[in-house]
Design a protein around this motif. Structure first.
Motif, PDB file in Angstrom:
ATOM      1  N   LEU A 100       0.986  -1.190  -0.105  1.00  0.00           N
ATOM      2  CA  LEU A 100       0.022   0.102   0.071  1.00  0.00           C
ATOM      3  C   LEU A 100       0.890   1.141   0.012  1.00  0.00           C
ATOM      4  CD1 LEU A 100      -2.903  -0.954   2.425  1.00  0.00           C
ATOM      5  CD2 LEU A 100      -2.908  -0.813  -0.113  1.00  0.00           C
ATOM      6  N   LEU A 101       1.981   1.142   0.634  1.00  0.00           N
ATOM      7  CA  LEU A 101       2.730   2.332   0.624  1.00  0.00           C
ATOM      8  C   LEU A 101       3.548   2.624  -0.765  1.00  0.00           C
ATOM      9  CD1 LEU A 101       4.820   1.859   4.115  1.00  0.00           C
ATOM     10  CD2 LEU A 101       3.236   3.663   3.442  1.00  0.00           C
ATOM     11  N   VAL A 102       3.790   1.597  -1.387  1.00  0.00           N
ATOM     12  CA  VAL A 102       4.406   1.824  -2.826  1.00  0.00           C
ATOM     13  C   VAL A 102       3.225   2.665  -3.708  1.00  0.00           C
ATOM     14  CG1 VAL A 102       5.156   0.737  -4.585  1.00  0.00           C
ATOM     15  CG2 VAL A 102       5.990   0.152  -2.497  1.00  0.00           C
ATOM     16  N   ILE A 103       1.916   1.903  -3.491  1.00  0.00           N
ATOM     17  CA  ILE A 103       0.838   2.478  -4.276  1.00  0.00           C
ATOM     18  C   ILE A 103       0.697   3.943  -3.989  1.00  0.00           C
ATOM     19  CG2 ILE A 103      -1.562   2.177  -5.155  1.00  0.00           C
ATOM     20  CD1 ILE A 103       0.297   0.304  -6.273  1.00  0.00           C
ATOM     21  N   ALA A 104       0.859   4.315  -2.599  1.00  0.00           N
ATOM     22  CA  ALA A 104       0.547   5.935  -2.126  1.00  0.00           C
ATOM     23  C   ALA A 104       1.425   6.574  -2.710  1.00  0.00           C
ATOM     24  CB  ALA A 104       0.734   5.506  -0.466  1.00  0.00           C
ATOM     25  N   LEU A 109       0.892  11.881  -8.430  1.00  0.00           N
ATOM     26  CA  LEU A 109       1.269  11.621 -10.066  1.00  0.00           C
ATOM     27  C   LEU A 109       0.048  10.923 -10.815  1.00  0.00           C
ATOM     28  CD1 LEU A 109       4.556   9.821  -9.308  1.00  0.00           C
ATOM     29  CD2 LEU A 109       4.328  12.043  -9.897  1.00  0.00           C
ATOM     30  N   ALA A 110      -1.014  10.766 -10.136  1.00  0.00           N
ATOM     31  CA  ALA A 110      -2.337   9.798 -10.859  1.00  0.00           C
ATOM     32  C   ALA A 110      -3.432  10.346 -10.404  1.00  0.00           C
ATOM     33  CB  ALA A 110      -2.194   8.451 -10.971  1.00  0.00           C
ATOM     34  N   PRO A 111      -4.650  10.140 -10.936  1.00  0.00           N
ATOM     35  CA  PRO A 111      -6.080  10.409 -10.158  1.00  0.00           C
ATOM     36  C   PRO A 111      -6.144   9.672  -8.967  1.00  0.00           C
ATOM     37  CG  PRO A 111      -6.147  10.232 -12.696  1.00  0.00           C
ATOM     38  CD  PRO A 111      -4.863   9.948 -12.301  1.00  0.00           C
ATOM     39  N   LEU A 112      -7.125  10.180  -8.124  1.00  0.00           N
ATOM     40  CA  LEU A 112      -7.249   9.343  -7.063  1.00  0.00           C
ATOM     41  C   LEU A 112      -7.848   8.132  -7.158  1.00  0.00           C
ATOM     42  CD1 LEU A 112      -6.914   9.466  -3.691  1.00  0.00           C
ATOM     43  CD2 LEU A 112      -9.149  10.806  -3.675  1.00  0.00           C
ATOM     44  N   TRP A 113      -8.947   8.181  -7.836  1.00  0.00           N
ATOM     45  CA  TRP A 113      -9.568   6.971  -8.264  1.00  0.00           C
ATOM     46  C   TRP A 113      -8.859   5.710  -8.863  1.00  0.00           C
ATOM     47  CZ3 TRP A 113      -9.793   4.657 -13.051  1.00  0.00           C
ATOM     48  CH2 TRP A 113      -9.544   5.365 -13.940  1.00  0.00           C
ATOM     49  N   ALA A 117      -8.028   2.423  -6.804  1.00  0.00           N
ATOM     50  CA  ALA A 117      -8.421   1.074  -7.649  1.00  0.00           C
ATOM     51  C   ALA A 117      -7.341   0.086  -7.544  1.00  0.00           C
ATOM     52  CB  ALA A 117      -8.940   1.271  -9.098  1.00  0.00           C
ATOM     53  N   ALA A 118      -6.022   0.906  -7.808  1.00  0.00           N
ATOM     54  CA  ALA A 118      -4.774   0.033  -7.906  1.00  0.00           C
ATOM     55  C   ALA A 118      -4.472  -0.556  -6.330  1.00  0.00           C
ATOM     56  CB  ALA A 118      -3.644   0.847  -8.279  1.00  0.00           C
ATOM     57  N   ALA A 119      -4.911   0.264  -5.166  1.00  0.00           N
ATOM     58  CA  ALA A 119      -4.474  -0.205  -4.030  1.00  0.00           C
ATOM     59  C   ALA A 119      -5.298  -1.442  -3.752  1.00  0.00           C
ATOM     60  CB  ALA A 119      -4.775   1.142  -3.113  1.00  0.00           C
ATOM     61  N   PHE A 120      -6.612  -1.381  -4.257  1.00  0.00           N
ATOM     62  CA  PHE A 120      -7.618  -2.478  -3.780  1.00  0.00           C
ATOM     63  C   PHE A 120      -7.153  -3.730  -4.665  1.00  0.00           C
ATOM     64  CE2 PHE A 120     -11.682  -4.815  -5.201  1.00  0.00           C
ATOM     65  CZ  PHE A 120     -11.734  -4.879  -3.556  1.00  0.00           C
ATOM     66  N   ALA A 121      -6.719  -3.433  -5.802  1.00  0.00           N
ATOM     67  CA  ALA A 121      -6.513  -4.591  -6.840  1.00  0.00           C
ATOM     68  C   ALA A 121      -5.226  -5.354  -6.320  1.00  0.00           C
ATOM     69  CB  ALA A 121      -6.210  -4.260  -8.092  1.00  0.00           C
ATOM     70  N   THR A 122      -4.400  -4.607  -5.542  1.00  0.00           N
ATOM     71  CA  THR A 122      -3.002  -5.205  -4.951  1.00  0.00           C
ATOM     72  C   THR A 122      -3.203  -6.345  -3.862  1.00  0.00           C
ATOM     73  OG1 THR A 122      -2.700  -3.326  -4.077  1.00  0.00           O
ATOM     74  CG2 THR A 122      -1.459  -3.341  -6.099  1.00  0.00           C
ATOM     75  N   MET A 123      -4.439  -5.958  -3.191  1.00  0.00           N
ATOM     76  CA  MET A 123      -4.663  -6.747  -2.264  1.00  0.00           C
ATOM     77  C   MET A 123      -5.580  -8.024  -2.480  1.00  0.00           C
ATOM     78  SD  MET A 123      -3.459  -5.130   0.460  1.00  0.00           S
ATOM     79  CE  MET A 123      -2.260  -4.754  -0.490  1.00  0.00           C
ATOM     80  N   LEU A 124      -6.141  -8.080  -3.703  1.00  0.00           N
ATOM     81  CA  LEU A 124      -6.692  -9.200  -4.164  1.00  0.00           C
ATOM     82  C   LEU A 124      -6.164 -10.603  -4.218  1.00  0.00           C
ATOM     83  CD1 LEU A 124      -9.252  -7.786  -6.633  1.00  0.00           C
ATOM     84  CD2 LEU A 124      -9.881  -8.465  -4.504  1.00  0.00           C
ATOM     85  N   ALA A 158       9.086   5.546 -12.151  1.00  0.00           N
ATOM     86  CA  ALA A 158      10.028   6.382 -11.492  1.00  0.00           C
ATOM     87  C   ALA A 158      10.907   6.661 -12.717  1.00  0.00           C
ATOM     88  CB  ALA A 158      10.849   5.764 -10.105  1.00  0.00           C
ATOM     89  N   ALA A 159      11.265   6.091 -13.855  1.00  0.00           N
ATOM     90  CA  ALA A 159      12.014   6.142 -14.766  1.00  0.00           C
ATOM     91  C   ALA A 159      11.715   6.805 -15.781  1.00  0.00           C
ATOM     92  CB  ALA A 159      13.051   5.036 -15.404  1.00  0.00           C
ATOM     93  N   SER A 160      10.317   6.647 -16.083  1.00  0.00           N
ATOM     94  CA  SER A 160       9.688   7.016 -17.554  1.00  0.00           C
ATOM     95  C   SER A 160       8.563   8.157 -17.149  1.00  0.00           C
ATOM     96  CB  SER A 160       8.981   5.980 -18.003  1.00  0.00           C
ATOM     97  OG  SER A 160       7.919   5.624 -17.221  1.00  0.00           O
ATOM     98  N   GLY A 161       8.330   8.372 -15.836  1.00  0.00           N
ATOM     99  CA  GLY A 161       7.160   9.427 -15.544  1.00  0.00           C
ATOM    100  C   GLY A 161       5.920   8.931 -16.020  1.00  0.00           C
ATOM    101  N   TRP A 162       5.441   7.698 -16.503  1.00  0.00           N
ATOM    102  CA  TRP A 162       4.231   7.340 -16.936  1.00  0.00           C
ATOM    103  C   TRP A 162       3.641   6.681 -15.765  1.00  0.00           C
ATOM    104  CZ3 TRP A 162       6.842   4.095 -21.666  1.00  0.00           C
ATOM    105  CH2 TRP A 162       7.420   4.905 -22.604  1.00  0.00           C
ATOM    106  N   ALA A 163       3.053   7.541 -14.891  1.00  0.00           N
ATOM    107  CA  ALA A 163       2.495   7.045 -13.701  1.00  0.00           C
ATOM    108  C   ALA A 163       1.067   6.322 -14.017  1.00  0.00           C
ATOM    109  CB  ALA A 163       2.531   8.065 -12.868  1.00  0.00           C
ATOM    110  N   VAL A 164       0.330   7.078 -14.780  1.00  0.00           N
ATOM    111  CA  VAL A 164      -1.050   6.843 -14.870  1.00  0.00           C
ATOM    112  C   VAL A 164      -0.881   5.335 -15.901  1.00  0.00           C
ATOM    113  CG1 VAL A 164      -3.407   7.350 -16.141  1.00  0.00           C
ATOM    114  CG2 VAL A 164      -2.037   9.139 -15.114  1.00  0.00           C
TER     115      VAL A 164
END
Length: 295
Positions: A100-104, A109-113, A117-124, A158-164
């Motif tokens: 969760l910290l990594v996703i935070a 850099l990205a929309p909150l939604w 969604a990514a934080a929830f998906a990583t827990m599944l 982090a290397a490309s800046g393509w966060a979304v």
């Protein structure tokens, strides 16, 4: 489909020397779990605050440390015989907190939604694996986008800046991984009952062994109180005992005969007063009075 998780045995061999050094220094596995969470927090801070591609190297180093500590804490616990139910719980909580910290780190850099969604998906995937293990199936790890792949994708962001785009891949890939694990667990639980029962027995034996180890560790840490030395205060001198009471031969008591030097005088029956008869020696005058009264 294990993905990069298939490299775990090779990676564990590369860490064997470090693991032996940690065992020699009696480092606690809990310390390594906490260190992994700290590394994840540092990588998230670097990802959020440092611009790309300057953040790539620091994020890569910190996430490599996060993966190393995640591998070492369990291995160290097994090598030192300190596998306990509490340690297993702490390991799972540490892994989920680090994810969760990594996703935070993507919040600026990205929309909150999308971050949510990514934080929830990583827990599944972990939820599916833990549910299958609770039902009696072996613990399932790896997958198309597991823990190692998520760390690698964070380094790419982090290397490309393509966060979304990276977050979208993390969310979709984690969901696919959860489905793959759920199918595998479902098939494992559908096998003959003897297989599932054997797995369940192995888990029970492992739990009992861990609980016994925990009791041994707790008993070794029990503080034994040493008895305090006797007080150095001066001992009190015993009080003098009362003088012995006179024996019947030295002083007459009520109703007793006089001593030897009084037996030359005849005895008088005495007087009765209060139900007690007092006897005393008879003098010559008393004897004369008694004789005159008798006449």
């Amino acid at each position: 489909m294990n993905g990069l998780y298939a490299l775990k045995p090779w990676y564990a061999d590369r860490l064997a020397g470090l693991r032996r050094a940690l065992v020699a220094r009696q480092v606690s596995p809990h310390t390594l779990t906490a260190a992994g969470v700290v590394c994840a927090a540092g990588a998230a801070a670097a990802l959020a605050w440092l611009p790309a591609p300057s953040a790539a190297l620091l994020v890569a180093v910190l996430l490599a440390g996060r993966l190393a500590f995640a591998n070492l804490d369990g291995a160290l616990a097994r090598d030192t015989g300190r596998t306990t139910p509490r340690g297993a719980l702490l390991n799972e909580l540490g892994d989920r907190a680090a994810d969760l910290l990594v996703i935070a780190g993507f919040l600026p850099l990205a929309p909150l939604w999308l971050v949510a969604a990514a934080a929830f998906a990583t827990m599944l995937p972990s939820w599916v694996s833990l549910a299958g293990a609770a039902a009696g199936a072996p613990r399932r790890n790896g997958g198309p986008v597991g823990k190692t792949e998520r760390c690698l994708l964070a380094v790419v962001a982090a290397a490309s800046g393509w966060a979304v785009p990276v977050l979208a891949v993390v969310a979709a890939g984690s969901a696919v991984t959860a489905v793959v694990r759920a199918v595998w667990v479902w098939r494992a639980l559908g096998q003959p009952e003897t297989v599932v029962a054997a797995v369940a027995r192995e888990r029970v034996v492992a739990t009992e062994r861990a609980m016994a180890t925990e009791r041994d560790v707790a008993s070794e840490k029990t503080v034994v109180r040493v008895a305090e030395p006797a007080s150095s205060a001066p001992r009190r001198r015993p009080s003098p005992s009362p003088p012995p009471s006179p024996s019947p031969s030295s002083s007459p008591t009520l109703g007793s005969f006089p001593s030897e030097h009084d037996r030359s005088l005849p005895l008088d029956p005495g007087e009765v007063s209060g139900g007690i008869t007092h006897t005393r020696p008879q003098s010559p005058a008393d004897r004369g009075t008694r004789l005159r009264g008798a006449r």
